[in-house]
Design an enzyme around this catalytic site. Structure first.
Site, PDB file in Angstrom:
ATOM      1  N   SER A  88       0.834  -1.198   0.000  1.00  0.00           N
ATOM      2  CA  SER A  88       0.000   0.000   0.000  1.00  0.00           C
ATOM      3  C   SER A  88       0.876   1.258   0.000  1.00  0.00           C
ATOM      4  O   SER A  88       1.637   1.468  -0.937  1.00  0.00           O
ATOM      5  CB  SER A  88      -0.974  -0.037   1.174  1.00  0.00           C
ATOM      6  OG  SER A  88      -1.934   1.004   1.077  1.00  0.00           O
ATOM      7  N   HIS A 194      -8.599   0.926  -0.257  1.00  0.00           N
ATOM      8  CA  HIS A 194      -8.508  -0.117  -1.286  1.00  0.00           C
ATOM      9  C   HIS A 194      -9.864  -0.767  -1.573  1.00  0.00           C
ATOM     10  O   HIS A 194      -9.989  -1.985  -1.647  1.00  0.00           O
ATOM     11  CB  HIS A 194      -7.473  -1.171  -0.896  1.00  0.00           C
ATOM     12  CG  HIS A 194      -6.104  -0.595  -0.714  1.00  0.00           C
ATOM     13  ND1 HIS A 194      -5.353  -0.117  -1.767  1.00  0.00           N
ATOM     14  CD2 HIS A 194      -5.376  -0.370   0.411  1.00  0.00           C
ATOM     15  CE1 HIS A 194      -4.216   0.366  -1.298  1.00  0.00           C
ATOM     16  NE2 HIS A 194      -4.199   0.228   0.004  1.00  0.00           N
TER      17      HIS A 194
END
Length: 625
Positions: A88, A194
């Site tokens: 991430s 996400h």
């Protein structure tokens, strides 16, 4: 072999991180303070205002500590890693290590990312442990939650769900997973990272990103979004897509392991990735060892041009006489349809053309699955052959439901013989094993479905095409009652010419037998990017092909999400609608214009030769011919 460096993301931060680093890189720390407008050293070491856990502060703080740790490590060892990856937020540190941008530029990007994500609508996340991704996805598909996604696939039996706050905290969600034997652990976050809830953030960040020049990469960087290496140039889209796309960490590490890497070093605070890597090394995901094909970046084209996306439709777009005008006038289209007819005769024992061109059924519903399924596949395939013969080739392909089979064929993953044989046999299973059903197109906001559960009940949400059109699927009698109720409320609906409830549980009786059929299909690596409406993203190796070929008719069609996530640059793409009815062109016109443009090859109103001629003229104009 040299080490692979992996950089942790949000969740690894803690007060005191970076101790001993800041005094080693005073110039970079001064740059960071100038960019951020506060002391990053004070934030990381002492956090006097207790804001380190807030996204807008966490992300830049982690970027600084990870990046300084990397510089310290490489200075000490005197060598660069073999490859890098980041989880991430950590991916920005990996890109810094690979030379994508200098330290301050990367920090500016991360600070903006953190700011935008901190302003996202309220959301939630939860870990699901002790179930593999397939089972997690299967359970989620069977639940009535539209705004929950799998955000992270961290290891074989560890996934993270992300979505709207109320849906994530609905007791039914937790119960479904705990009853299946999982641990369900809510995470201490305030947004749905996400997931589709980040689409607006992604779009705004993409606009911000457009103002930066990203350099050619000097190290392999494995991307969260694709679980394969970034292209060395033209990779800005990967950074934007990462915001709403899943972090495919398990597959990313498995791909690196398949390349022969065994030494992974976590560069940053904590040991979360070290623990995950130990699990993955014991049980990696089988993956292809060759990198997934990447589309040529616009920067290396011989000359700039609009990218063509060929689009293929599914059940509900068919009608008798479709393509008849082209069959009579275009030899390439006729030859392709004749080959499809011969293949269908060999598999089903009947003439496909006789059913499509039956004059006695003109104007009547073309709802016989034994011929309509194969006919739709054949129309899409034959239109593609016709355009290619004219020198018109796609840069990418996109499928909607059954159209995903045609897209896979056009991309070179399936032969037309295997594709047609598969849909023909699938139709036979549907006819013999599945109860009667149907599909209803609703010209209203999908919020109607979510807010009126009393009205829709057990009817499945089959597809969302744009913000004023969705499709539902279910038993025929239930659909008739629903249509009557919606009509009474002034909601416009259209019953599709379909006798089966695609994208609903009514298809489940054929699943084992259909998966058995897919084992006879030869699949190769696609030569073109394949955009999947079911995945709402680009097709990679997240699904095995047998499951993918099943999921495209069983799981919901997320066309709206696909367009929002994959096609964010206005004017960059032109969509060539190769459905039988021109339905995609209508979707673009009513749901996505003027940013997205497209035109149909044929439609149900006749004069196919004229429509194709207009399409060719438009494509020549775009190409500057």
């Amino acid at each position: 072999m040299r080490s692979v460096y992996v950089f942790p993301g949000q969740g690894s931060q803690h007060k005191g991180m970076g101790a001993g680093l800041f005094e080693k890189f005073p110039e970079l720390v001064a740059q960071a303070d100038d960019v951020l407008g506060y002391s990053v050293e004070e934030l990381c070491l002492r956090d006097p205002d207790r804001v380190l856990s807030q996204t807008r502060y966490t992300q830049p703080a982690l970027y600084v500590v990870n990046s300084l740790t990397y510089l310290d490590r490489t200075t000490e060892r005197g060598e660069l890693p073999a490859a890098v990856a980041g989880h991430s937020l950590g991916e920005y540190c990996a890109l810094f290590a690979a030379g994508a941008f200098d330290f301050a530029t990367g920090l500016r990007l991360v600070a903006k990312r953190g700011e935008l994500m901190s302003r996202a609508p309220k959301g939630a996340m939860a870990a699901v442990v002790n179930l593999d991704e397939e089972r997690v996805r299967e359970i989620l598909t069977g639940l009535p939650f539209r705004n929950v996604d799998i955000a992270n696939i961290n290891a074989r039996t560890q996934c993270i769900l992300s979505g709207e706050y109320d849906e994530l905290h609905d007791p039914r969600l937790r119960a479904a997973y705990t009853e299946a034997g999982a641990r369900f652990v809510p995470l201490n976050v305030s947004a749905a990272f996400h997931s589709r809830c980040m689409t607006d953030v992604q779009q705004e960040f993409a606009l911000h990103l457009a103002g930066f020049d990203l350099a050619e990469l000097t190290l392999p960087v494995v991307a969260n979004y694709t679980a394969r290496p970034y292209p060395t140039k033209g990779y800005a889209d990967h950074l934007a897509h990462q915001i709403s796309g899943s972090v495919r960490w398990y597959e990313s590490m498995s791909w690196l392991i398949a390349q022969g890497h065994r030494d992974f070093q976590e560069i940053g605070p904590g040991n979360v990735l070290t623990k995950l890597t130990a699990q993955i090394l014991k049980d990696p995901l089988p993956v292809e060892t060759a990198p997934a094909p990447q589309p040529a970046p616009a920067a290396v084209r011989a000359r700039p041009r609009t990218e063509l996306v060929f689009m293929y439709g599914g059940q509900g777009t068919q009608y008798h006489q479709m393509g008849r005008g082209l069959y009579d006038t275009d030899p390439v289209f006729r030859d392709a349809m004749d080959r499809c007819d011969a293949a269908h005769r060999a598999t089903a024992g009947t003439s496909l053309l006789a059913a499509v061109h039956d004059d006695t059924r003109r104007g009547r519903p073309f709802d016989d699955i034994l011929t309509s399924h194969a006919a739709l596949y054949s129309i899409g395939y034959s239109l593609t052959e016709m355009l290619r013969a004219a020198g018109i080739h796609p840069d990418a392909v996109l499928g909607h439901s059954l159209g995903e089979y045609v897209a896979a064929t056009a991309a070179g993953a399936l032969s037309f013989e295997d594709g047609l044989r598969l849909v023909t046999r699938q139709a036979r299973l549907l006819q013999e094993r599945c109860p009667d059903g149907g599909m209803l197109s609703v010209l209203d906001s999908p919020d109607l479905y979510r807010s009126r559960r009393d009205l829709f009940g057990d009817i499945a949400l089959a597809a969302v095409n744009y913000d004023r059109n969705f499709v539902v699927s279910g038993a025929g009698t239930r659909l008739a009652a629903l249509q009557q109720a919606l009509d009474a409320e002034g909601v416009i609906t259209v019953r599709l010419p379909v006798r089966h409830a695609f994208h609903s549980a009514l298809l489940d009786p054929i699943r084992p037998d259909f998966l058995a059929l897919t084992r006879d299909v030869t699949v190769t690596t696609p030569r073109l990017p394949v955009h999947s409406s079911m995945l709402a993203g680009r097709l990679g190796t997240r699904h095995g092909w047998d499951e993918y070929l099943w999921d495209v008719i069983r799981r919901p069609v997320r066309f709206d999400e696909l367009m929002a996530s994959e096609f964010t640059a206005p004017g960059r793409h032109f969509f060539v609608d190769l459905s039988a009815s021109g339905s995609f062109a209508n979707f673009l016109k009513h749901g996505y214009a003027p940013a997205l443009r497209g035109a149909p090859a044929i439609n149900q109103f006749g004069n196919n030769s004229g429509t194709v001629r207009a399409l060719r003229d438009e494509l020549r104009r775009l190409a500057g011919v």
